[in-house]
Design an enzyme around this catalytic site. Structure first.
Site, PDB file in Angstrom:
ATOM      1  N   GLY A  38       0.829  -1.195   0.000  1.00  0.00           N
ATOM      2  CA  GLY A  38       0.000   0.000   0.000  1.00  0.00           C
ATOM      3  C   GLY A  38       0.867   1.250   0.000  1.00  0.00           C
ATOM      4  O   GLY A  38       2.042   1.210  -0.396  1.00  0.00           O
ATOM      5  N   THR A  95      -4.260  -3.267  -1.211  1.00  0.00           N
ATOM      6  CA  THR A  95      -4.865  -2.917   0.073  1.00  0.00           C
ATOM      7  C   THR A  95      -6.367  -3.166   0.018  1.00  0.00           C
ATOM      8  O   THR A  95      -6.999  -2.878  -1.000  1.00  0.00           O
ATOM      9  CB  THR A  95      -4.640  -1.454   0.524  1.00  0.00           C
ATOM     10  OG1 THR A  95      -5.552  -1.161   1.590  1.00  0.00           O
ATOM     11  CG2 THR A  95      -4.840  -0.425  -0.549  1.00  0.00           C
ATOM     12  N   ASP A 123      -8.268  -1.463   1.624  1.00  0.00           N
ATOM     13  CA  ASP A 123      -8.875  -0.139   1.844  1.00  0.00           C
ATOM     14  C   ASP A 123      -9.196   0.612   0.548  1.00  0.00           C
ATOM     15  O   ASP A 123      -9.958   1.576   0.564  1.00  0.00           O
ATOM     16  CB  ASP A 123      -7.931   0.749   2.671  1.00  0.00           C
ATOM     17  CG  ASP A 123      -7.534   0.113   3.989  1.00  0.00           C
ATOM     18  OD1 ASP A 123      -8.284  -0.746   4.481  1.00  0.00           O
ATOM     19  OD2 ASP A 123      -6.461   0.475   4.525  1.00  0.00           O
ATOM     20  N   ARG A 182     -26.735  -3.234  19.024  1.00  0.00           N
ATOM     21  CA  ARG A 182     -25.590  -4.141  19.117  1.00  0.00           C
ATOM     22  C   ARG A 182     -24.501  -3.696  18.145  1.00  0.00           C
ATOM     23  O   ARG A 182     -24.795  -3.061  17.135  1.00  0.00           O
ATOM     24  CB  ARG A 182     -26.006  -5.579  18.749  1.00  0.00           C
ATOM     25  CG  ARG A 182     -26.982  -6.206  19.719  1.00  0.00           C
ATOM     26  CD  ARG A 182     -26.300  -6.552  21.035  1.00  0.00           C
ATOM     27  NE  ARG A 182     -27.199  -7.272  21.938  1.00  0.00           N
ATOM     28  CZ  ARG A 182     -28.056  -6.708  22.773  1.00  0.00           C
ATOM     29  NH1 ARG A 182     -28.168  -5.394  22.833  1.00  0.00           N
ATOM     30  NH2 ARG A 182     -28.820  -7.441  23.562  1.00  0.00           N
ATOM     31  N   LEU A 206     -11.302  -9.904   9.827  1.00  0.00           N
ATOM     32  CA  LEU A 206     -12.009 -10.882   8.980  1.00  0.00           C
ATOM     33  C   LEU A 206     -12.021 -10.395   7.533  1.00  0.00           C
ATOM     34  O   LEU A 206     -12.044 -11.197   6.594  1.00  0.00           O
ATOM     35  CB  LEU A 206     -13.454 -11.057   9.470  1.00  0.00           C
ATOM     36  CG  LEU A 206     -13.615 -11.797  10.790  1.00  0.00           C
ATOM     37  CD1 LEU A 206     -15.032 -11.645  11.319  1.00  0.00           C
ATOM     38  CD2 LEU A 206     -13.270 -13.273  10.601  1.00  0.00           C
TER      39      LEU A 206
HETATM   40  O1  F6P Z   1      -4.544  -0.994   5.652  1.00  0.00           O
HETATM   41  C1  F6P Z   1      -5.166  -2.197   5.885  1.00  0.00           C
HETATM   42  C2  F6P Z   1      -5.731  -2.244   7.256  1.00  0.00           C
HETATM   43  O2  F6P Z   1      -6.416  -3.467   7.342  1.00  0.00           O
HETATM   44  C3  F6P Z   1      -6.601  -1.058   7.651  1.00  0.00           C
HETATM   45  O3  F6P Z   1      -7.875  -1.149   7.112  1.00  0.00           O
HETATM   46  C4  F6P Z   1      -6.531  -1.150   9.152  1.00  0.00           C
HETATM   47  O4  F6P Z   1      -6.719   0.116   9.756  1.00  0.00           O
HETATM   48  C5  F6P Z   1      -5.134  -1.624   9.401  1.00  0.00           C
HETATM   49  O5  F6P Z   1      -4.707  -2.277   8.237  1.00  0.00           O
HETATM   50  C6  F6P Z   1      -5.035  -2.578  10.571  1.00  0.00           C
HETATM   51  O6  F6P Z   1      -3.725  -2.967  10.735  1.00  0.00           O
HETATM   52  P1  F6P Z   1      -3.219  -4.046  11.794  1.00  0.00           P
HETATM   53  O7  F6P Z   1      -2.942  -5.291  11.006  1.00  0.00           O
HETATM   54  O8  F6P Z   1      -1.982  -3.459  12.371  1.00  0.00           O
HETATM   55  O9  F6P Z   1      -4.290  -4.265  12.821  1.00  0.00           O
END
Ligand code: F6P
Length: 369
Positions: free
Chosen positions: A124, A147, A149, A287, A294
């Site tokens: 990324g 990524t 994201d 909730r 995941l």
């Molecule tokens: O960039 C990918 C990502 O999964 C983000 O969506 C998230 O904020 C981060 O990585 C979480 O990273 P870690 O593996 O350190 O919990």
């Protein structure tokens, strides 16, 4: 830079994403078909910077045999890390303080010493910034955008995103029936860092009632009003999807761990915060579900697999064409190449005028604004 290539290396950095193994397979086979050897670097650049950690070799030969059958598997056979960026490596000083040290020269020297002619760096924003720095130091480098994201600029999409959205959509679909049975509000927190792509795409695909994303600071009174209006119309449940980086207008985002030298801050907790407020304001049982990691697991969708295979083979073609300092990108209907310097350090959020966002609005989904 001579164009003659005999040996290349590949590394995967940052959070894993479905499709990494498909890229590795494509690069290894693309290289083998040209008579090149391919080597894998373990866990980002750790295989080079800490060879002693890997008795079986921090950098190891990848053959057709080693990549057989891996395109459908999640994760990365190389391992990865989102700690220890070599541009800002955290080093303990004699006085006990931690300082940033640039260790990229060690990587460039390693390539020269081992007669590795080029690097394919899959990652990324952070990994591509490192890749650009290595390119500027004379290493031949091609970047591949990864990524879940989808927040990388200059590519229509990154691989991993489609799989994350497909899984999030399935989870949201499953929540409709339980929310309806109990007449509840379900708040679902999804990853995405400072971009709302996963929340937006999965939320619209599953026809949820509200989507909160970092690009649109939200007002929970508006979300509560939407939930109450549904109740009045006899629709007694609501699903609210919130991106981990979303924040209230005039407020702040939720952080689990602050940034430290060598790694970024960890986001999380906004779902809980929103659920408490919405329960209070709507007087409905509420909730929270946090999908978290995941979203990073599982087998890549066919879209992500194909994107990953296209990116991997295109990276090898770029090397064969003597390119360096570029990232493979998806520009429908084809892949193209963009300068790493135009990608490094830039983030692509959801544009406020994009038709996907407008689709959500036209479907009556609340965005908290
Ligand atoms: O960039 C990918 C990502 O999964 C983000 O969506 C998230 O904020 C981060 O990585 C979480 O990273 P870690 O593996 O350190 O919990």
């Amino acid at each position: 830079m001579s164009s003659h290539i005999r040996r290349i290396a590949i590394c995967t950095g940052g959070g894993d994403a479905p499709g990494l193994n498909a890229v590795i397979r494509a690069v290894v086979i693309g290289a083998a078909n040209r008579g090149w050897e391919c080597y894998g670097i373990r866990e980002g650049y750790n295989g080079i910077l800490f060879p002693e950690r890997y008795p079986e070799g921090g950098v190891f030969r990848l053959t057709r045999e080693s990549v057989r059958g891996i395109a459908s598997q999640g994760g990365t056979i190389l391992g990865t890390t989102n700690k220890g960026n070599p541009l800002e490596f955290p080093m303990k000083m004699p006085d006990g303080s931690i300082r940033k040290v640039d260790r990229t020269d060690e990587i460039v020297e390693f390539f020269a010493k081992k007669e590795l002619d080029a690097l394919v760096s899959v990652g990324g924003d952070g990994s591509l910034t490192i890749a650009n720095a290595l390119h500027l130091k004379g290493l031949r480098v091609i970047g591949v955008p990864k990524t879940i994201d989808n927040d990388l600029d200059k590519t229509f999409t990154t691989f991993g995103f489609d799989t994350a959205v497909a899984f999030a959509t399935e989870c949201l679909d499953r929540l409709h029936s339980t929310a309806e049975s109990h007449q509840r509000v379900m708040v679902v927190e999804v990853m995405g860092r400072y971009a709302g792509w996963i929340a937006l795409h999965a939320g619209i695909a599953s026809s949820v009632q509200a989507i909160l994303i970092p690009e649109i600071p939200f007002d929970l009174d508006k979300v509560a009003a939407k939930i109450r209006a549904r109740d009045s119309a006899g629709r007694m449940y609501s699903i609210v999807v919130v991106a981990e980086g979303a924040e209230p207008a005039g407020g702040h985002r939720e952080i689990l761990e602050p940034a430290e030298i060598g790694h970024a801050e960890r986001l999380g907790g906004i779902g809980e915060r929103i659920a408490r407020v919405l329960q209070d304001r709507t007087e409905k049982d509420t909730r929270v579900v946090v999908l978290g990691h995941l979203l990073r697991g599982g087998s890549p969708t066919s879209f992500d697999r194909l994107a990953a295979l296209r990116f991997g083979t295109a990276a090898v073609r770029a090397l064969a064409e003597n390119q360096s300092g570029v990232m493979v990108a998806l520009a429908f209907p084809n892949v193209n190449y963009v300068a790493l310097e135009d990608v490094a350090g830039r983030m692509k959020g959801v544009p406020l005028d994009c038709d996907t966002l407008q689709t959500g609005r036209d479907m009556g989904i609340a965005f908290g604004d």
